[in-house]
Design a protein around this motif. Structure first.
Motif, short mmCIF file in Angstrom:
data_model
loop_
_atom_site.label_atom_id
_atom_site.label_comp_id
_atom_site.label_asym_id
_atom_site.label_seq_id
_atom_site.Cartn_x
_atom_site.Cartn_y
_atom_site.Cartn_z
N THR A 1 8.62 -9.08 -17.98
CA THR A 1 7.88 -7.83 -17.82
C THR A 1 7.07 -7.87 -16.53
OG1 THR A 1 7.70 -7.58 -20.21
CG2 THR A 1 6.18 -6.28 -18.88
N THR A 2 7.09 -6.79 -15.77
CA THR A 2 6.36 -6.76 -14.50
C THR A 2 4.88 -6.99 -14.75
OG1 THR A 2 6.15 -4.34 -14.65
CG2 THR A 2 8.02 -5.22 -13.41
N VAL A 3 4.22 -7.73 -13.85
CA VAL A 3 2.80 -8.07 -14.04
C VAL A 3 1.94 -6.82 -14.01
CG1 VAL A 3 3.06 -10.41 -13.16
CG2 VAL A 3 2.57 -8.54 -11.56
N SER A 4 2.38 -5.77 -13.39
CA SER A 4 1.74 -4.47 -13.47
C SER A 4 2.83 -3.42 -13.35
CB SER A 4 0.69 -4.30 -12.36
OG SER A 4 1.27 -4.45 -11.09
N PRO A 5 2.62 -2.25 -13.96
CA PRO A 5 3.69 -1.24 -13.97
C PRO A 5 4.11 -0.81 -12.57
CG PRO A 5 1.98 -0.68 -15.55
CD PRO A 5 1.43 -1.81 -14.72
N ILE A 6 5.40 -0.57 -12.40
CA ILE A 6 5.93 -0.02 -11.16
C ILE A 6 6.21 1.45 -11.42
CG2 ILE A 6 7.77 -0.15 -9.45
CD1 ILE A 6 8.15 -3.07 -10.20
N ILE A 7 5.41 2.32 -10.82
CA ILE A 7 5.50 3.74 -11.10
C ILE A 7 5.70 4.53 -9.81
CG2 ILE A 7 4.31 5.74 -12.08
CD1 ILE A 7 2.91 3.88 -13.98
N GLY A 8 6.69 5.38 -9.79
CA GLY A 8 6.97 6.21 -8.63
C GLY A 8 6.06 7.42 -8.58
N PRO A 9 6.20 8.25 -7.55
CA PRO A 9 5.36 9.44 -7.44
C PRO A 9 5.69 10.45 -8.52
CG PRO A 9 7.11 9.50 -5.83
CD PRO A 9 7.16 8.14 -6.44
N GLN A 10 4.71 11.28 -8.85
CA GLN A 10 4.98 12.28 -9.88
C GLN A 10 5.97 13.31 -9.34
OE1 GLN A 10 1.27 14.05 -11.02
NE2 GLN A 10 1.20 15.45 -9.28
N PRO B 1 -1.13 0.89 -12.20
CA PRO B 1 0.24 0.80 -11.69
C PRO B 1 0.27 0.05 -10.38
CG PRO B 1 -0.27 3.02 -12.45
CD PRO B 1 -1.55 2.24 -12.47
N GLU B 2 1.29 -0.79 -10.25
CA GLU B 2 1.43 -1.55 -9.01
C GLU B 2 1.79 -0.63 -7.87
OE1 GLU B 2 4.40 -4.96 -7.29
OE2 GLU B 2 3.92 -4.86 -9.40
N PRO B 3 1.19 -0.80 -6.73
CA PRO B 3 1.54 0.07 -5.59
C PRO B 3 2.98 -0.15 -5.20
CG PRO B 3 0.15 -1.75 -4.86
CD PRO B 3 0.17 -1.78 -6.36
#
Length: 584
Positions: free
Chosen positions: A144-153, A301-303
């Motif tokens: 599991t990623t250490v912090s979420p990887i989230i794209g732009p809305q 969320p991870e940058p």
């Protein structure tokens, strides 16, 4: 007495400026039609042309992706595990846990869908352009990623317009969807494509094992064979519908096929260039609205993927069907292959937004025999508040419950677009081997409207004919020399998995179990004259246990009965024993 025998017998364009001197230096070891750009990287920009867009949900919502290309020379031979990274191109290194997830997903698909021919290198190529291999392998021991990887809305400003479909559960945004995790699935796609790849009982888009397995199944739907270029192209474009995206993924696929090596987690190289012109490694993630009734991820969320650029250059790929196109004035980047579509006037709702409800369009009772195709197709109708049918709306059909029934595509999910009358027709539904009831649910893609449930039932396999021996004989007190063999068929074809009962009856007109004559033996060696729990094999064949004769001579009948009502009567003759020779 009866014996039970439970057995079976037998976005921005990829850099396309090409340095002429680099092209001249290409070696035979490179991929066919691969050129080099000014930064000594590979490009497959001219290798293939994009097939038609897939009329199916898009995995990423056409979110931005990394456009970095591989080095000109592929790593060949690949360094062995443990070799210092400095001895081989850093781009060829894949973090250990991430690489393990790709290979496990390949193995799982080799078993589940062998005809797909999914290579793990394709997952690696997509993982590279989507998240830089989970941000260089920044994952915990479980993947599991250490912090979420989230794209732009995806709010339609430089990107597709996809309103919230998960109440912010995965992306922390209750207004719009964002692509999530190392393989960048949007929540609406993850809802049906998600898989549990690490066996922890849940499907988490932030877990690289889960995401890799989901990506594998996603790429292997529709009966695609990824060993053929046309199907490979279709699969990649269904992930992110952009010619530039296709070319970038193909470049990394070829690169990884020529060699790669394992590196420690967290040490992978990070991409620099992005299709939206941003720098994902340094730009913070967008601030997203926290849903009122759900808890967003505990960590920020991870940058990875920035919010839209200050001056959006416009999408490099078609927007998701049913969503709002970019605003007027957005430019079309070089290499996009098509001009920016003209959006509808401000305030004009999309067809999907006008849907007030989804209704059953006349589908009746769904029943099929195991292994057969359901005769009726499932239909749903999208309507406005006034009952008008709405065309060009995507409707998703999902098979629910503990069943192995699937659509003709081989998947338990299918998407169809409504016609001018508002009706969407699902692909043919095929029953599996499991019998019982299950549900198919229809929902409007991109909306949270109540779905429509269709009840379906799979009944046991049946036979309409049974063939086999017609007469056997034995001596009183002895054993029949041959075992009874029969073959069940249905509509002329072998009837696989059909339940069979064998009973020794008094006569063809009196089907009561006999109390004398031939018999079978149970596990304790006791006589039994009815066998249940028998089942035909894949060829429709069944061989019964040995038959014995008691001391009563005469003619008897063995009746074979199958599910579906087919019967076969076999005459069994018991002859008197030869008199013993007088002692001399």
């Amino acid at each position: 007495m009866a014996a039970h025998f439970g057995r079976r017998l037998r976005k921005g364009a990829v850099t396309t400026t090409v340095a002429a001197v680099a092209v001249a230096a290409l070696s035979a070891s490179q991929a066919p039609d691969v050129t080099a750009d000014a930064r000594d990287r590979q490009s497959a920009a001219d290798a293939t042309s994009a097939p038609d867009a897939v009329a199916e949900d898009n995995a990423t919502g056409n979110s931005p992706y990394y456009t970095d290309l591989p080095p000109l020379k592929s790593p060949n031979p690949a360094p062995t595990i443990g070799t210092p990274v400095a001895r081989g191109p850093a781009e060829a290194g894949i973090p250990a846990t991430v690489l393990d997830a790709y290979k496990k997903a390949e193995a799982a698909l080799r078993e589940a869908k062998p005809s797909c021919n999914l290579p793990w290198q394709l997952l690696a190529a997509i993982g590279k352009v989507e998240s830089g291999q989970a941000r260089g392998g920044r994952v915990d021991a479980d993947g599991t990623t250490v912090s979420p990887i989230i794209g732009p809305q995806l709010d339609g400003n430089g990107f597709a317009l996809i309103k919230d479909t998960d109440n912010g559960v995965y992306d922390g945004n209750s207004s719009y969807d964002n692509a999530v995790g190392p393989m960048q699935f949007i929540p609406s796609t993850w809802a049906w494509a998600g898989r549990d790849g690490n066996g922890d009982g849940k499907a988490d888009p932030n877990n690289v094992y889960d995401a890799a397995l989901a990506a594998g199944h996603y790429l292997c739907r529709n009966g695609w064979d990824l060993s053929t270029q046309a199907d490979l192209n279709r699969a990649i474009l269904s992930y992110n519908n952009s010619q530039d995206y296709l070319n970038t993924v193909l470049s990394w696929l070829e690169y990884y096929r020529k060699g790669s090596h394992e590196i420690p987690d967290g040490t992978g190289s990070l991409p620099e260039d992005r299709s939206d012109g941003g720098a994902g490694a340094t730009t913070p993630s967008p601030v997203v609205q926290t849903p009122a009734k759900t808890t967003p991820p505990a960590k920020q969320p991870e940058p990875d993927k920035p919010a839209r650029p200050t001056k959006p250059t416009g999408p490099t790929k078609p927007t998701d069907p049913g969503t709002q196109p970019p605003k007027p004035g957005d430019s079309t980047p070089p290499g996009s292959g098509s001009p920016t579509p003209t959006p509808p006037p401000s305030g004009t709702p999309t067809p999907t937004e006008t849907v007030a409800r989804l209704e059953n369009a006349g589908t009746g009772t769904l029943t099929a025999v195991a292994g057969e195709t359901f005769a009726e197709r499932i239909t749903a109708r999208a309507e406005t508040k006034t009952g008008q049918g709405v065309g060009k709306v995507r409707v998703r059909f999902t098979v629910l419950g503990g069943t192995d029934a699937v659509f003709a595509t081989g998947e338990n999910v299918a998407t169809a677009v409504t016609d001018s009358s508002g009706v969407a027709v699902a692909p043919a539904l095929r029953a599996g081997k499991k019998t019982g009831d299950f549900t198919v649910r229809a929902t409007v893609v991109g909306r949270t409207l109540p779905g429509v449930d269709y009840r379906a039932k799979v009944t046991a396999p049946i036979a309409d004919a049974v063939l086999g021996d017609t007469a056997l004989s034995a001596t009183a007190g002895g054993e029949f020399a041959e075992q009874v063999q029969v073959r069940a068929t249905y509509k002329g074809a072998a009837a696989d998995g059909v339940a069979v009962t064998a009973t020794l009856i008094k006569s063809p007109t009196d089907p009561v179990e006999n109390d004398k004559g031939p018999y079978f033996k149970n596990a304790d060696g006791d006589p039994v004259r009815t066998l249940t729990g028998l089942e035909t094999d894949a060829a429709g064949r069944l061989t019964l246990p040995e038959l014995y004769a008691d001391d009563t001579p005469g003619e008897y009948v063995l009746r074979i009965t199958t599910a579906g009502g087919a019967t076969l009567d076999i005459t069994l003759t018991v002859k008197e024993a030869e008199p013993a020779a007088p002692a001399e």
